[in-house]
Design an enzyme around this catalytic site. Structure first.
Site, mmCIF file in Angstrom:
data_model
loop_
_atom_site.group_PDB
_atom_site.id
_atom_site.type_symbol
_atom_site.label_atom_id
_atom_site.label_comp_id
_atom_site.label_asym_id
_atom_site.label_seq_id
_atom_site.Cartn_x
_atom_site.Cartn_y
_atom_site.Cartn_z
ATOM 1 C CE1 TYR A 64 -45.983 -4.343 -2.678
ATOM 2 C CE2 TYR A 64 -43.845 -3.778 -1.744
ATOM 3 C CZ TYR A 64 -45.187 -4.051 -1.575
ATOM 4 O OH TYR A 64 -45.745 -4.024 -0.325
ATOM 5 C CG PHE B 126 -59.180 19.851 6.785
ATOM 6 C CD1 PHE B 126 -60.218 20.623 6.271
ATOM 7 C CD2 PHE B 126 -59.165 18.496 6.506
ATOM 8 C CE1 PHE B 126 -61.216 20.039 5.500
ATOM 9 C CE2 PHE B 126 -60.160 17.914 5.721
ATOM 10 C CZ PHE B 126 -61.179 18.687 5.218
ATOM 11 C CG ASP C 180 -52.897 20.625 6.221
ATOM 12 O OD1 ASP C 180 -52.759 20.347 5.012
ATOM 13 O OD2 ASP C 180 -53.943 20.402 6.846
ATOM 14 C CB ALA D 215 -54.272 20.803 1.145
ATOM 15 C CE LYS E 59 -58.007 19.087 -0.271
ATOM 16 N NZ LYS E 59 -57.971 17.787 0.396
ATOM 17 C CG HIS F 109 -69.751 16.969 7.805
ATOM 18 N ND1 HIS F 109 -68.711 16.390 8.474
ATOM 19 C CD2 HIS F 109 -69.245 17.405 6.635
ATOM 20 C CE1 HIS F 109 -67.623 16.475 7.738
ATOM 21 N NE2 HIS F 109 -67.908 17.081 6.612
HETATM 22 N N1 F0G Z 1 -55.678 19.416 4.995
HETATM 23 C C1 F0G Z 1 -56.496 20.311 4.434
HETATM 24 C C2 F0G Z 1 -56.217 21.759 4.606
HETATM 25 C C3 F0G Z 1 -57.589 19.883 3.673
HETATM 26 O O1 F0G Z 1 -58.394 20.789 3.120
HETATM 27 C C4 F0G Z 1 -57.806 18.488 3.511
HETATM 28 C C5 F0G Z 1 -58.930 18.004 2.723
HETATM 29 C C6 F0G Z 1 -56.916 17.599 4.110
HETATM 30 C C7 F0G Z 1 -55.854 18.098 4.857
HETATM 31 C C8 F0G Z 1 -57.085 16.112 3.998
HETATM 32 O O2 F0G Z 1 -56.706 15.691 2.743
HETATM 33 O O3 F0G Z 1 -58.801 14.779 1.715
HETATM 34 O O4 F0G Z 1 -56.546 14.217 0.814
HETATM 35 O O5 F0G Z 1 -57.298 13.278 2.959
HETATM 36 N N2 F0G Z 1 -59.877 18.725 2.350
HETATM 37 C C9 F0G Z 1 -60.978 18.373 1.485
HETATM 38 C C10 F0G Z 1 -61.955 19.515 1.427
HETATM 39 C C11 F0G Z 1 -61.606 17.047 1.763
HETATM 40 O O6 F0G Z 1 -63.037 19.313 0.860
HETATM 41 O O7 F0G Z 1 -61.653 20.601 1.923
HETATM 42 P P1 F0G Z 1 -57.392 14.428 2.019
#
Ligand code: F0G
Length: 458
Positions: A72, A124, A214, A216, A257, A449
């Protein structure tokens, strides 16, 4: 003869997929109210809904999962992940979360307040949602070039620094941080140059502000810096990544990602005050500080995934596939956001279904057509996703109307890309006969959406 390009991996495990009949698909999409989110995954042949959590893990990642420490508190897996993240990004403080939006929720709970303004390149949806739900504003300062899908620009994800400065001056005292999304998903998976990141840093320093990435798809961003920006061709991806993050104060990460795991995320920073703020919300929202919604085994897989995907060969294989699909679309004359981005092709529906009125959602119409044609599930990034104006409640028709074909990492082969391109060509060839789209019969008040219900407009 020069040897052709091939993948930097071989396949050890496969998952069968099945092509359906046209008749089956007609019924399924009707039952799904013409919203591809409502389809069962089994009703899909090639799934391009997202590249998030849909990649194939490597043998090393699966092996690492066996080593997960599920304690934990203070699990070894947390420290392994923390050390890897620090080595790759330079950020010593790491707070795990179950995915990217949770990282946003935790950090923004501490930093974003009513009346604040958060400028950056395109936010995003979840990022914007977490800003707007706190009665703050997300101001998009992406360069104007990003709005013309046919214009070639190597770094279409860039921040318009002059506009950024205007927004900062107009909102003095109300800016908790600047956010830069790398790569810029909303603009088409378009990268941000190192030069631009440096300029943003310089503006931030001049106004005493902090910068959040951000992140990803930060590794894909580094790949584009290496292959497109002067002076970086001889640098390794890991060196470029370190330089990128040296220009930020912290990062939120959706590990689904570029860390190639099915679920996971984190916040990383060098500032104790940001960490302290985030920790206050991490415990009640996500879980104790050394797991934050993640299993020990998932933290192990995340660490290996990050390490592998900050190597050139892996990224080169991935981006090559996206560019291969783009080259097929070029052959057929199908317009998309140029040049091809890192994780997806964004097809410009407004240039294809020009007979469908915007009130009938051309990109959604193209999304449904592609599913009908070949069981391929893309995702509308257009007028439905744009939601209504919060004040006037009118549909927002001022942005781009695109069909996103997101390519999962290490999942499909180039033969699948050929099928996708051929299906789009068939639709393109009969585009003049498509004159009607869809009307909304039900929608949620926010982020409609996912659940919107539609019916044919003719
Ligand atoms: N930031 C970016 C640039 C993203 O593309 C996403 C998610 C997130 C934050 C949020 O992250 O899904 O782990 O909570 N993008 C996905 C997409 C869902 O299909 O582009 P998450």
């Amino acid at each position: 003869m020069e040897l052709p390009f091939a993948e930097s991996w071989r396949i050890k495990m496969v998952e069968p997929i099945r092509m359906s009949t046209q008749q089956e698909r007609e019924q399924w999409i009707r039952e799904a109210h013409y919203n591809v989110f409502q389809l069962k995954a089994e009703q899909v042949y090639i799934d391009l809904l997202t590249d998030s959590g849909t990649g194939a893990m490597s043998d090393r990642q699966w092996a690492a999962m066996m080593m997960g420490d599920e304690s934990y508190a203070g699990a070894r897996s947390y420290y392994n992940m923390r050390d890897t993240i620090e080595r790759i990004t330079g950020f010593p403080i790491v707070i795990p979360t179950h995915q990217g939006r949770a990282a946003e929720n935790v950090l923004f709970s501490a930093l974003v307040h009513e009346g604040d303004v958060v400028p950056g390149n395109s936010h995003f949806d979840t990022t914007k949602g977490h800003i707007e739900s706190r009665k703050a504003a997300a101001v998009d300062c992406t360069i104007a070039e990003a709005r013309d899908t046919q214009l070639e620009h190597p770094f279409k994800g860039n921040v318009d620094v002059a506009r950024l400065e205007e927004v900062i001056q107009a909102n003095a005292g109300r800016i908790p941080f600047i956010i830069v999304t790398i790569t810029n998903n909303t603009a088409g998976g378009q990268p941000v140059s190192m030069e631009n990141l440096r300029q943003v840093r310089e503006v931030a320093d001049r106004y005493g502000l902090r910068v959040l990435f951000d992140s990803a798809r930060f590794a894909e961003n580094a790949y584009f810096i290496k292959t497109r920006e002067e002076g970086y061709a001889d640098r390794t991806i890991k060196e470029i990544v370190r330089e990128m993050f040296s220009l930020a104060d912290g990062m939120t990460m959706s590990a689904k990602k570029d860390a190639i795991v099915n679920m996971g995320g984190f916040i990383a920073t060098r500032h104790e005050d940001w960490a302290e703020g985030a920790r206050r919300y991490s415990v009640p929202f996500e879980g104790y500080l050394t797991y934050g919604g993640m299993n020990g085994r998932d933290m192990e897989a995340l660490a290996v995934g990050l390490d592998e995907n900050t190597e050139f060969d892996n990224l080169n294989t991935r981006i090559h596939q996206v560019q291969y699909l783009a080259s097929k679309l070029d052959e057929y004359g199908i317009p998309y956001q140029r040049p091809a981005g890192g994780h997806a092709i964004f097809v410009d529906a407004s240039l294809i279904l020009s007979k469908v009125p915007k009130e009938e959602f051309p990109a959604q119409t193209l999304t449904v057509e592609l599913y009908r044609e070949a069981g391929i599930r893309g995702c509308e990034i257009g007028y439905i996703l744009a939601d209504r104006d919060p004040v006037t409640r009118e549909n927002r028709f001022n942005g781009l109307d695109l069909l996103r074909l997101a390519i999962p990492r290490r999942t499909y082969t180039d033969n699948h890309m050929d099928v996708i391109a051929a299906a789009l060509k068939n639709i393109y060839d009969r585009r003049e006969s498509i004159t009607h789209g869809f009307r909304i019969t039900w929608e949620a008040p926010l982020m409609r959406h996912f659940t919107v219900k539609l019916e044919p407009a003719d």
